[in-house]
Design a protein around this motif. Sequence first.
Motif, mmCIF file in Angstrom:
data_model
loop_
_atom_site.group_PDB
_atom_site.id
_atom_site.type_symbol
_atom_site.label_atom_id
_atom_site.label_comp_id
_atom_site.label_asym_id
_atom_site.label_seq_id
_atom_site.Cartn_x
_atom_site.Cartn_y
_atom_site.Cartn_z
ATOM 1 N N LYS A 268 -13.243 2.748 -9.349
ATOM 2 C CA LYS A 268 -12.915 3.459 -10.581
ATOM 3 C C LYS A 268 -14.176 3.724 -11.408
ATOM 4 O O LYS A 268 -14.363 4.814 -11.954
ATOM 5 C CB LYS A 268 -11.929 2.601 -11.390
ATOM 6 N N ARG A 269 -15.041 2.754 -11.496
ATOM 7 C CA ARG A 269 -16.277 2.928 -12.267
ATOM 8 C C ARG A 269 -17.135 4.021 -11.626
ATOM 9 O O ARG A 269 -17.737 4.837 -12.308
ATOM 10 C CB ARG A 269 -17.084 1.621 -12.313
ATOM 11 N N ARG A 270 -17.156 3.983 -10.314
ATOM 12 C CA ARG A 270 -17.970 4.962 -9.598
ATOM 13 C C ARG A 270 -17.435 6.375 -9.866
ATOM 14 O O ARG A 270 -18.196 7.303 -10.172
ATOM 15 C CB ARG A 270 -17.904 4.630 -8.119
ATOM 16 N N GLU A 271 -16.094 6.514 -9.787
ATOM 17 C CA GLU A 271 -15.495 7.834 -10.042
ATOM 18 C C GLU A 271 -15.779 8.318 -11.450
ATOM 19 O O GLU A 271 -15.999 9.489 -11.695
ATOM 20 C CB GLU A 271 -13.966 7.758 -9.858
ATOM 21 N N LYS A 272 -15.766 7.385 -12.409
ATOM 22 C CA LYS A 272 -15.979 7.768 -13.813
ATOM 23 C C LYS A 272 -17.460 7.916 -14.153
ATOM 24 O O LYS A 272 -17.806 8.192 -15.302
ATOM 25 C CB LYS A 272 -15.398 6.690 -14.726
ATOM 26 N N GLY A 273 -18.325 7.602 -13.201
ATOM 27 C CA GLY A 273 -19.768 7.676 -13.468
ATOM 28 C C GLY A 273 -20.251 6.546 -14.368
ATOM 29 O O GLY A 273 -21.268 6.675 -15.044
#
Length: 496
Positions: A178-183
């Motif tokens: 999720k963090r990766r997707e949100k940058g």
Amino acid sequence: MDFLRLNQSNLPDIAARLSCPRYDRDAVKTGIVHIGVGGFHRSHQAYYIHQLLEKHKAVNWGICGIGLREADRKINDTLEVQNCLYTLLTQHPNGTVDSQVIGSLTAFILAVDHPAMAIDKMAHPDTRIVSLTITEGGYNFNPSTGEFDFDNPAIQHELEHPDQPKTVFGFLAAALQKRREKGLPAFTILSCDNIQHNGAVARKMLLAFVQKQNASLAEWIEMEVRFPNTMVDRITPVTTATEIRYLKEKYNIQDDWPVVCEPFIQWVIEDNFSNGRPPLEKLGVQFVPDVTPYEKMKIRLLNAGHSVLGIPGAIHGHPTIDACMQDSVFATFMRKFMDKEATPVLGAIQGIDLAAYKDSLEERFANPNIKDALSRICSESSAKLPKFLIPTLLENLANEGSIKYGTFILAAWCYYSDRGVDISNTPIKIIDERKEELHQHAKRYKQDNLSFLRISDIFGRLLEHERFQKEYTKVLAAIYAEPDVRKHMKEIGQID
Ligand code: CS2
């Protein structure tokens, strides 16, 4: 009688009786999500953060606890009623007790009921560290090969259904994705368990899991997530009714789950964080480039010392570690184990006086106000001994060193797992996930006296050593012939 319930709205009244947080808890943000809120987390990390809030206004580093297991429902319910407040009772050897209300834990999520909420919290921009006390067994690896155990049904489920996490690995992967997707930047994963190279082990296990689940996420984790190794230390017995009653009688306060601990506290951490860290050095936490010597020293002396007292102590009928230490046969046996078997394979540790360290362990273990039950010490021995004791034995076998203290403990563990009673025939409270398997192997010793040791993922390559086999067979027969382990311990300790 009406007691004053520990909670946020009663804090002003409680503050007149004992030390309470003076910081504004509503203004504290969650910088740390902690998985595994047991007594140890509450006496150690949460206490450090509490002091940071109290003395250094570190408002970005509050803690949100997460419980991944059904067994965490009790702590969830207790903390809910108490607005996550609890009392820490520090027991000094002279009888003085420091009681203080700790406020650094500001929220708790029972992930069993609210998995999405738990993932969102870890994926929140304010969260910069996810710390773990998931026990030695929680890392899901085969102790003798060190490889991730993909046979675990919960892991198989998560691999097929990444949206339904169950274990720590599934939750960490979902939150990091999720963090990766949100940058968003990755959080640090901070393991606080008694495993040598705990950060490296956490990393290896998480990557093994994620590589199968989502290979491109694994690459991102490899680049972005830091896993500092840490050494943590504070003896924290299981809370009993005595502490709950003490708070009622002395302060008229009702806290359903206080924590009790010794005065000693230590934390050594590698300064290797993904996204900032709290200024813990202000409280004496040691930041070092390499934690290896500290963790090895602690695990091979303190934790192993506990097991060396605990297993025969349980057979003898001693209830606690301090009771073992009052028995000179046990105290001598433990010190000799440390001096003759653990220390020679530790080697010199720069900047540390090992003799003084061992003396301090003796004092800490003997604290008469820390009633550390042997049921806690011996709990999950199947996960502890492969890390605390067996490596010392293997190294001594390789070096022609002494093995009789360590071997005696393994033979005593076989007897303990087989019989499950102490010398006065009182049942021993055995807490071990692998209790039944241990029992089945132990009880076959008459047909095959090495049967217990054939649980290969626990005992590794010990059986390949003839010297070990001989010593083990000899002491095992001696224990079955005379279950009063104290007699054997006296003899072993005297001959040496
Ligand atoms: C104990 C530890 O679990 C055990 O057997 O040795 O919990 C020990 O009390 C802590 O590691 C002390 O820091």
